[in-house]
Every structure is written in C-alpha cells, then in structure tokens.
Design a protein around this motif. Structure first.
Motif, PDB file in Angstrom:
ATOM      1  N   ASP A   1       0.850  -1.172   0.000  1.00 14.16           N
ATOM      2  CA  ASP A   1       0.000   0.000   0.000  1.00 14.16           C
ATOM      3  C   ASP A   1       0.894   1.234   0.000  1.00 14.16           C
ATOM      4  O   ASP A   1       1.752   1.410   0.843  1.00 14.16           O
ATOM      5  CB  ASP A   1      -0.877  -0.037   1.267  1.00 14.16           C
ATOM      6  N   GLU A   2       0.673   2.120  -0.953  1.00 16.20           N
ATOM      7  CA  GLU A   2       1.506   3.313  -1.096  1.00 16.20           C
ATOM      8  C   GLU A   2       1.435   4.210   0.141  1.00 16.20           C
ATOM      9  O   GLU A   2       2.351   4.920   0.469  1.00 16.20           O
ATOM     10  CB  GLU A   2       1.053   4.090  -2.338  1.00 16.20           C
ATOM     11  N   LYS A   3       0.307   4.163   0.810  1.00 20.30           N
ATOM     12  CA  LYS A   3       0.085   5.089   1.919  1.00 20.30           C
ATOM     13  C   LYS A   3       0.558   4.517   3.254  1.00 20.30           C
ATOM     14  O   LYS A   3       0.120   4.943   4.302  1.00 20.30           O
ATOM     15  CB  LYS A   3      -1.411   5.435   2.003  1.00 20.30           C
ATOM     16  N   GLU A   4       1.418   3.527   3.174  1.00 19.77           N
ATOM     17  CA  GLU A   4       1.826   2.863   4.403  1.00 19.77           C
ATOM     18  C   GLU A   4       3.335   2.961   4.604  1.00 19.77           C
ATOM     19  O   GLU A   4       4.086   3.018   3.638  1.00 19.77           O
ATOM     20  CB  GLU A   4       1.465   1.376   4.286  1.00 19.77           C
ATOM     21  N   LEU A   5       3.732   2.999   5.856  1.00 11.18           N
ATOM     22  CA  LEU A   5       5.158   2.897   6.163  1.00 11.18           C
ATOM     23  C   LEU A   5       5.283   1.718   7.131  1.00 11.18           C
ATOM     24  O   LEU A   5       4.730   1.750   8.223  1.00 11.18           O
ATOM     25  CB  LEU A   5       5.632   4.191   6.823  1.00 11.18           C
ATOM     26  N   VAL A   6       5.971   0.675   6.686  1.00  6.39           N
ATOM     27  CA  VAL A   6       5.994  -0.555   7.476  1.00  6.39           C
ATOM     28  C   VAL A   6       7.316  -0.697   8.231  1.00  6.39           C
ATOM     29  O   VAL A   6       8.386  -0.548   7.652  1.00  6.39           O
ATOM     30  CB  VAL A   6       5.787  -1.788   6.567  1.00  6.39           C
ATOM     31  N   ILE A   7       7.204  -0.958   9.524  1.00  4.00           N
ATOM     32  CA  ILE A   7       8.391  -1.324  10.306  1.00  4.00           C
ATOM     33  C   ILE A   7       8.385  -2.845  10.401  1.00  4.00           C
ATOM     34  O   ILE A   7       7.446  -3.434  10.929  1.00  4.00           O
ATOM     35  CB  ILE A   7       8.343  -0.718  11.724  1.00  4.00           C
ATOM     36  N   GLY A   8       9.409  -3.483   9.859  1.00  5.37           N
ATOM     37  CA  GLY A   8       9.513  -4.933   9.969  1.00  5.37           C
ATOM     38  C   GLY A   8      10.227  -5.277  11.271  1.00  5.37           C
ATOM     39  O   GLY A   8      10.983  -4.455  11.789  1.00  5.37           O
ATOM     40  N   GLY A   9       9.996  -6.461  11.778  1.00  8.54           N
ATOM     41  CA  GLY A   9      10.663  -6.814  13.037  1.00  8.54           C
ATOM     42  C   GLY A   9      10.924  -8.291  13.207  1.00  8.54           C
ATOM     43  O   GLY A   9      10.017  -9.100  13.105  1.00  8.54           O
ATOM     44  N   SER A  10      12.205  -8.634  13.430  1.00  4.18           N
ATOM     45  CA  SER A  10      12.554  -9.986  13.898  1.00  4.18           C
ATOM     46  C   SER A  10      12.639  -9.854  15.407  1.00  4.18           C
ATOM     47  O   SER A  10      13.630  -9.356  15.941  1.00  4.18           O
ATOM     48  CB  SER A  10      13.909 -10.419  13.354  1.00  4.18           C
ATOM     49  N   ILE A  11      11.575 -10.262  16.109  1.00  6.13           N
ATOM     50  CA  ILE A  11      11.498  -9.991  17.547  1.00  6.13           C
ATOM     51  C   ILE A  11      11.421 -11.307  18.323  1.00  6.13           C
ATOM     52  O   ILE A  11      10.615 -12.170  17.991  1.00  6.13           O
ATOM     53  CB  ILE A  11      10.269  -9.091  17.852  1.00  6.13           C
ATOM     54  N   PRO A  12      12.262 -11.455  19.363  1.00  7.10           N
ATOM     55  CA  PRO A  12      12.248 -12.723  20.113  1.00  7.10           C
ATOM     56  C   PRO A  12      11.107 -12.785  21.126  1.00  7.10           C
ATOM     57  O   PRO A  12      11.209 -12.237  22.210  1.00  7.10           O
ATOM     58  CB  PRO A  12      13.599 -12.717  20.830  1.00  7.10           C
ATOM     59  N   LEU A  13      10.013 -13.414  20.755  1.00 14.07           N
ATOM     60  CA  LEU A  13       8.869 -13.506  21.677  1.00 14.07           C
ATOM     61  C   LEU A  13       8.908 -14.801  22.490  1.00 14.07           C
ATOM     62  O   LEU A  13       8.147 -14.978  23.428  1.00 14.07           O
ATOM     63  CB  LEU A  13       7.565 -13.424  20.891  1.00 14.07           C
ATOM     64  N   THR A  14       9.784 -15.723  22.076  1.00 15.55           N
ATOM     65  CA  THR A  14      10.017 -16.936  22.865  1.00 15.55           C
ATOM     66  C   THR A  14      11.530 -17.082  23.013  1.00 15.55           C
ATOM     67  O   THR A  14      12.285 -16.349  22.392  1.00 15.55           O
ATOM     68  CB  THR A  14       9.458 -18.185  22.154  1.00 15.55           C
ATOM     69  N   GLY A  15      11.951 -18.034  23.846  1.00 18.24           N
ATOM     70  CA  GLY A  15      13.388 -18.255  24.024  1.00 18.24           C
ATOM     71  C   GLY A  15      13.952 -17.401  25.135  1.00 18.24           C
ATOM     72  O   GLY A  15      13.215 -16.730  25.857  1.00 18.24           O
ATOM     73  N   VAL A  16      15.299 -17.410  25.245  1.00 19.46           N
ATOM     74  CA  VAL A  16      15.947 -16.779  26.404  1.00 19.46           C
ATOM     75  C   VAL A  16      15.735 -15.270  26.486  1.00 19.46           C
ATOM     76  O   VAL A  16      15.836 -14.688  27.556  1.00 19.46           O
ATOM     77  CB  VAL A  16      17.468 -17.050  26.417  1.00 19.46           C
ATOM     78  N   PHE A  17      15.458 -14.640  25.361  1.00 16.74           N
ATOM     79  CA  PHE A  17      15.350 -13.179  25.348  1.00 16.74           C
ATOM     80  C   PHE A  17      13.894 -12.730  25.256  1.00 16.74           C
ATOM     81  O   PHE A  17      13.614 -11.566  24.979  1.00 16.74           O
ATOM     82  CB  PHE A  17      16.168 -12.642  24.175  1.00 16.74           C
ATOM     83  N   ALA A  18      12.976 -13.665  25.506  1.00 21.28           N
ATOM     84  CA  ALA A  18      11.559 -13.362  25.324  1.00 21.28           C
ATOM     85  C   ALA A  18      11.097 -12.223  26.219  1.00 21.28           C
ATOM     86  O   ALA A  18      10.281 -11.398  25.812  1.00 21.28           O
ATOM     87  CB  ALA A  18      10.726 -14.607  25.584  1.00 21.28           C
ATOM     88  N   PHE A  19      11.663 -12.157  27.442  1.00 23.49           N
ATOM     89  CA  PHE A  19      11.224 -11.112  28.382  1.00 23.49           C
ATOM     90  C   PHE A  19      11.395  -9.730  27.755  1.00 23.49           C
ATOM     91  O   PHE A  19      10.571  -8.839  27.917  1.00 23.49           O
ATOM     92  CB  PHE A  19      12.024 -11.214  29.699  1.00 23.49           C
ATOM     93  N   ALA A  20      12.507  -9.560  26.997  1.00 24.43           N
ATOM     94  CA  ALA A  20      12.761  -8.270  26.357  1.00 24.43           C
ATOM     95  C   ALA A  20      11.914  -8.129  25.103  1.00 24.43           C
ATOM     96  O   ALA A  20      11.343  -7.071  24.837  1.00 24.43           O
ATOM     97  CB  ALA A  20      14.231  -8.133  26.016  1.00 24.43           C
ATOM     98  N   GLY A  21      11.814  -9.224  24.344  1.00 27.77           N
ATOM     99  CA  GLY A  21      11.095  -9.179  23.066  1.00 27.77           C
ATOM    100  C   GLY A  21       9.646  -8.762  23.235  1.00 27.77           C
ATOM    101  O   GLY A  21       9.134  -7.935  22.471  1.00 27.77           O
ATOM    102  N   VAL A  22       8.999  -9.315  24.266  1.00 26.40           N
ATOM    103  CA  VAL A  22       7.597  -8.990  24.500  1.00 26.40           C
ATOM    104  C   VAL A  22       7.456  -7.499  24.811  1.00 26.40           C
ATOM    105  O   VAL A  22       6.557  -6.815  24.287  1.00 26.40           O
ATOM    106  CB  VAL A  22       7.038  -9.864  25.660  1.00 26.40           C
TER     107      VAL A  22
END
Lengths: 347, 393
Positions: free
Chosen positions: B30-51
């Motif tokens: 969509d031309e009218k959109e600006l998308v922020i992509g994210g590889s975010i750790p929602l599970t695993g050892v860093f999940a506390f930060a990812g969430v």
C-alpha cells in the motif's frame, strides 16, 4: 499395485531404485527440485536452502547414530569446524568455493576421528557425554584461537563464486547447496550397499558379534565418526557461505540436540529419515507461524500472545510423533507406499 | 456427517501449505503505508525483552497513527517471533520483506545484525536498528545502514567510568563479564579507558553465562577488594547471588551493571540484596513523572501497569527510525537506506518527549547518552543517582 518386479540378478535386486514407479517419482522429484527456485519466493528459497543444509548434516549424524549406533551430541561443533575452515580458507588463502567446501569436510572429519577415539571404550549415554565434552572443548578453541576464528566477534565470509558468478542470494546458492546435499544423500544411500555400510550396521546391532565376524571395531567406528563429521563439515561449510558470518555462537549446543531430534523424528537408520526429520524440524516452526498469522484477525495481538503457544505445539508434535510413530516419519512414508503396492486389494 | 480420516487431514494440510507457498505475497503493498519490519524474540531466552519491545513499538505506532501518521502515511508494524535464533531471524526478515514493502527494520541480536548486514548493503533500501548495543555495530563504515537507540556497550561502561571518576579519584575497579559475545564485547576497550581515566583495574572475572554458584568468583573479588564492581553480559543471574554473598562477606564494593540488567521488575523480586545496585540506563523508567516527559504520561495512560526497559528501547527505536523516514519524505527523497541514514544523522538536539532526559543527536550509529540509576529496595524502584551524562568523542 506393484507387479512384474521380479529380479533376475543380485545386482538388480540390490539397486537403489528397483521399480519403474520409483524411478518415475525420482525424476518428478528431480524436476521439482530444479524448477522450485523459479516458483518459490525469497522466503521459501531461504528455507529450502536451510533445509538442504540441515539434511546434509542430519544424514551425517544418521550414519553415526542411526546406522553405527554411536550416539553423538557433537554434530553442531563439527559443523562449526567446517564453517571456520571455509572462513579461514576463503579469507586467508582465497581457494575456490567447491574446494573450500570439500576441505571443510576433510578438516571436520579429522576432528571427528579425534573425538571418536573414546567410542572405542564407551557407548550409549557415556559416549554422548564424551561428545558433549568435545563440543565444549571445540567451543573454547573457537572463542580463544583469535588469529584463526576471530574470537567472539567471529569472521565474515565473502560471497561464494563459481565460474565467475557471485553466489550471494538464496536463489543462486540453491543451485549449489541442493545438488551437493543430493549427492551426499545419494552417497549415503550407496554406502549401505557396500561392505563398509554393512559393517556399520553389524556394529550397531551387536559390536562383539561384529568383531567376531572380522570387523575391526577401531577402524570402522572411527571411519563412521569421520564420515559423519565429513557430512557435518560440508554442511557447516555451506552454512558459512549461506550466512556469511561465523561466530562461536553460530552453532550452539542446542543445534546438536536439534540434529539428534531430527534424526529420531525422521527415523533412525533410514536414508529417508534424516531428510524428512530435518525438513520437519526446520519447517514446522515456520508453518506454525502461518497458523498464528491466520489467527491474527480473530485473536488480537496474535503474534505476541500466541508465539509461546507455538513453541508448545511444536514440542507436543515431536512427542506425538515419538509416541505414535516411534519409527519416525520415514515409517509413515513406507506405510503410504505399502498401501499403493497392494492397492486395490487391501487399503 | 463427513468422515474425517488421515487422508483428508493430509489433503487439507497440503492444500493449506500450497496456498501459503504459492499465494501472491505482496498483497499489502500500500503506497500510503510505512511498514516497520521486526525480527522480535517472543520466545526463548530473550523473550522477556522481546515482548516488551513489541509492546513499545506497537504503542509508538498507535500513538503516531492517532496523530495522523508519518508524512501522510500510516505506520504499521509487521513482526514475527525469532526465538532469539539467528537463522529464524533471517527467515523472518526474508519472509516479511517478501510480503511487505519494508524500509525500516528492527533486529533482535548482534548475531543477526552481523549476519544480515551484507544483505542490507546489497538491498540498499532498509534502515535497521535493534536490541543489540554491540560496540562492533557502532561503525558507520562497516554497518552503514544500521544504528542503535542508545549508547553501545563500550559507551555504557564509559558512562559508568565517568561517574566513578567523579565520585572517587583513582578508584579500584573489577570487571565481571559472562563468557559470551555479549559479555566480552566492551571489556578490552573499557579496561584501557579506565586506565586512561586514572582508575585502577584490579581484576577481571569471567563466568560461564549460566553460572549459578559464584563462590569462587566472590573469593577472587574479596582478594581484589575493589571500590566498584562492573558487571556486563548478564540479565539477572548470577548478579543477586554475587550481591548477597558480597554483603555477607562485608565487601565494601559497589555493584554496577549495564542496560539489560537494569530493569526495575527484575530487581523488585530480588529484594534486600538488590539495595544499592547501580547501573547505566539510557532511558527514563516507566514511573518517572518528570515534567519534561509528556510521552511517559501518555504511555502510562495506554498501559496502566509497569513496562520493562525493553519497552522504552523499542519505543525510542521506532521513534528514531520513523523520524528518519519523516525527514526523508519531507525532503521529497526516496526511502533508500542511504537517504534514511543521512536523515537519521541530521537528528540534532532532538526532543524524545522525555524518554531520554536531554536532547539527543545521532552523528554516527549510536546515541551516547545515559544516566546512572541506583536501586532502592525500600521503594522497590530504580532512582536516579546522577544527571544525564553525554559522552564526548
């Protein structure tokens, strides 16, 4: 129904593909593999390459654990040896891509032989612990041999080049990684039609009997370790060209467990097992993400809320397979094949 | 009723898979959109930060869209879980960039930042930041299209050292770090810097990342008898163990840490031994009611309960990358990585709405600002122990 497959010679009976249907399906598979990169998008191509790399390594582990009966939890460390070998050869000597991959296998095989030495005295869980210890020693070496491994920050690998073409994207690498893996799987399949492969199986089934039959255990156990680590080394080498950076944390201990799980889920002691197992272990977590995505419109903030559930589902799936199909995914395939062999008489 | 057997299930699964693999994925362009992509750790050892990070970015997106978006475009976050594994992070990157027209990206680790760097350079269309403060990434030549929304780990310790040097001239310091890439990152440079500042480094202790029993390390610490002990490369364990054993032995040392070990809720569960633990924090805490922090007021309205430090990190990262996109679009330029990074580097004396207590500038890849906080067990809160410290190059 399968008919007219009587064999007149032993060679024909021992063939890898014994029926016309098998050959036809193999051609279909080859065609699919050749055409896949032109159909798949970047994401699926990336996964295809990752699966191929994991298949190569799992096939190696299967030679050792599935066919020779020696449990190893050092596969990730052998892959790391291969990856560092590629990084070193590429960065310092500038040797060609395919040679580096082959050399990575050889270096890993040499390390594998060393690690395999305790296998002459210990088996089972004891050997598993010995291989864990070896992988920690190797991890220490990766971290501290800074001149070769770059220490904690690791080494970057330049893109692979073949005949002057730069192989930087998954699309380009697919045409190298998949054929190498196919060759390795083919070699493994052939290995068990030779004396060496049969000796491995004899050792697995009862090593004392194997020795009585005239199989030198020392030689064959080490050979199995060497072969297995060669596969891991080549897989690690391909990994290095694929991700283009190798650090001591690229191959954590959990990766070794991943490969052991892949071989068990796929089916120990079968050629098809590690292929299916590696594909299952790599792809199922990704496919489960689509389930989370589909639930997005119904479930507010599905990504954050359901991701832990996804991990649980993945774990439960593994347990489910182990309980209901202890012989692995390969057995399911075998059952499907049997169904068609007998169709329409027994379904 | 339909008889659902194994074949039907397999058939349905295959059909589902096929539709996923071959479906035209760029349906969202969509031309009218600006998308922020994210590889975010929602599970695993860093999940506390990812969430927390996901919550922070999502809230920033919400607040921005309510205020009319960015240069007429709606902001959207497209993210997926990575389990804090590099290969999965790369898979997520490939997937999201295939599905969306992405120019801004949030990465989850130093390993991912290093792995994806060549791809970012090749594409030349994405500006990336993330959860890593790895000092290696703070190199605009090698990592031209990345940045971090805070000081890198070396700068964090430099901020601690500046504080120490002001408190006590010639103070004796011990560095304790985990044997990981994260833990080792700033040590060499920090030892050198401490010596340059006239501080005495009397010991370096390296522990395994998952160490629980630290009794031998405590003995080493007692022998060195430092005035300050600086931890790096840990989130929580084994710091409480260190603190309680040190108190039992009557060590005079004060204990300090860096950003990822500074979350308030982590220490609240530790209780009394945590009292007096200090560290560097680039952002204000959720509960800070400073008059020059209107954005924190807004955040508290959106989320009435405490939000972890990862939240502020995610929020500010999204704010800075969006600001770069806004400046690029306002100048009528294309959203290329080069333009985005150049726009980011024009950020000078920028008001973050109070997330950071001083106006910030991003001349390179980092924001070298932080403040020392100290934990008060009585109030169960991290309290400011210094003013904001901006490092001068």
């Amino acid at each position: 129904m399968r008919i007219a497959t009587a064999k007149e010679t032993y060679i024909a009976d021992e063939g890898l593909l014994t029926t016309r249907t098998q050959r036809a399906w193999m051609i279909v598979l080859a065609l699919v593999l050749v055409l896949a990169p032109f159909v798949l998008n970047a994401y699926w191509l990336y996964l295809a390459c990752l699966v191929a790399i994991n298949v190569a390594s799992a096939t190696g582990l299967n030679i050792l654990t599935g066919y020779t009966g020696l449990v190893s939890l050092g596969q990730a460390a052998f892959m790391a040896v291969g990856a560092y070998a590629v990084a070193f050869l590429d960065g310092h000597l500038g040797t060609p891509f395919l040679l580096n991959i082959f050399a990575a296998g050889l270096v890993a095989a040499a390390v594998g032989v060393l690690v395999g030495v305790p296998s002459l005295r210990v088996k089972g869980l004891y050997l598993a612990i010995a291989t864990i210890a070896a992988s920690f020693i190797l991890h220490f070496v990766f971290t501290n041999w800074v001149s070769v491994t770059g220490g904690m920050s690791g080494v970057n690998v330049a893109p692979a080049r073949l005949f002057g073409i730069e192989l930087a994207s998954p699309f380009a690498l697919y045409f190298v990684i998949v054929p190498i893996t196919a060759l390795m799987v083919l070699a493994a399949a052939n290995l068990f039609r030779t004396r060496i492969g049969r000796a491995f199986i004899a050792i697995r089934d009862r090593d004392i009997s194997a020795e009585v039959l005239g199989i030198p255990l020392l030689q064959y156990k080490l050979m199995s370790f060497a072969l297995s680590s060669f596969y891991a080394g080549v897989a690690g080498g391909m990994w290095a060209y694929f991700f283009r950076v190798v650090t001591p944390e690229s191959f954590p201990f959990a990766t070794s467990i991943f490969f052991l799980a892949a071989v068990i889920v796929g089916g120990l002691g079968t050629i098809l097992g590690p292929i299916l197992g590696a594909a299952f272990m790599t792809l199922v977590p990704e496919l489960l993400k689509y389930v989370v995505e589909w639930l997005g419109p119904v479930f507010p903030n599905a990504g954050a809320a359901l991701s832990p559930v996804r991990t649980i589902v993945f774990g439960a799936l593994i347990i489910f397979f182990l309980v209901f199909e202890p012989q692995g995914l390969a057995e399911i395939v075998r059952r499907i094949r049997r169904f068609f062999h007998l169709w329409p008489f027994k379904t | 009723m339909t008889d659902l057997n194994r074949r039907h299930v397999l058939g349905l699964a295959a059909a589902g898979l096929a539709s996923t693999v071959f479906s035209p994925l760029s349906a969202f362009a969509d031309e009218k959109e600006l998308v922020i992509g994210g590889s975010i750790p929602l599970t695993g050892v860093f999940a506390f930060a990812g969430v927390a990070i996901e919550a922070g970015i999502s809230d920033f997106v919400k607040i921005t869209n309510e205020a009319g978006g960015v240069a007429g475009r709606k902001l959207r976050l497209a993210y997926e879980d990575t389990a804090y594994k590099v290969d999965q992070s790369v898979a997520v990157f490939n997937k999201l960039t295939t599905q969306n027209d992405i120019h801004l990206y949030y990465g989850d680790s130093t390993g991912f930042a290093k792995t994806i760097n060549e791809e970012l350079n090749r594409r030349g269309s994405i500006l990336m930041a993330g959860a890593s403060f790895g000092s290696e990434l703070n190199n605009p030549e090698k990592y031209p299209f990345q940045f971090m929304a805070g000081p890198d780990y070396v700068e964090m310790i430099a901020i601690l050292l500046e504080y120490i040097a002001k408190q006590q001239k010639g103070a004796k310091i011990v560095f304790v770090n985990s044997d990981t890439e994260f833990g080792r990152d700033p040590i060499e440079a920090s030892v050198k810097r401490a010596k340059e500042m006239g501080l005495e480094v009397v010991g370096q202790i390296v522990t395994p990342p998952t160490a629980v029993d630290v009794s031998t390390e405590i003995l080493k610490l007692r022998r060195a008898n430092p005035d300050f002990t600086i931890f790096h490369g840990y989130v929580l364990a084994p710091l409480p163990e260190f603190l309680s054993q040190a108190k039992q032995l009557g060590l005079k040392s004060r204990f300090m840490g860096t950003f990822w070990s500074m979350d308030n809720s982590l220490w609240a569960n530790v209780g009394a031994p945590a009292d007096g633990y200090m560290g560097v924090m680039p952002y204000r805490y959720y509960y800070d009611t400073a008059p020059d922090a209107p954005i924190l007021e807004k955040i508290r309205k959106l989320r009435p309960t405490y939000q972890a430090t990862g939240y502020m990190q995610g929020f500010l990262t999204a704010m800075l990358m969006t600001e770069a996109a806004k400046r690029t679009l306002d100048a009528g330029k294309d959203l290329t990585a080069k333009n985005l990074k150049a726009a980011l580097n024009t950020i000078k004396d920028f008001d973050t709405g109070g997330i950071i207590g001083v106006p910030i500038s991003i001349p390179g890849n980092s924001v070298p600002v932080g403040r020392i906080y100290s934990y008060s067990a009585a109030d169960k809160q991290m309290k400011p122990a210094s003013d904001w410290i901006s490092l001068k190059k």
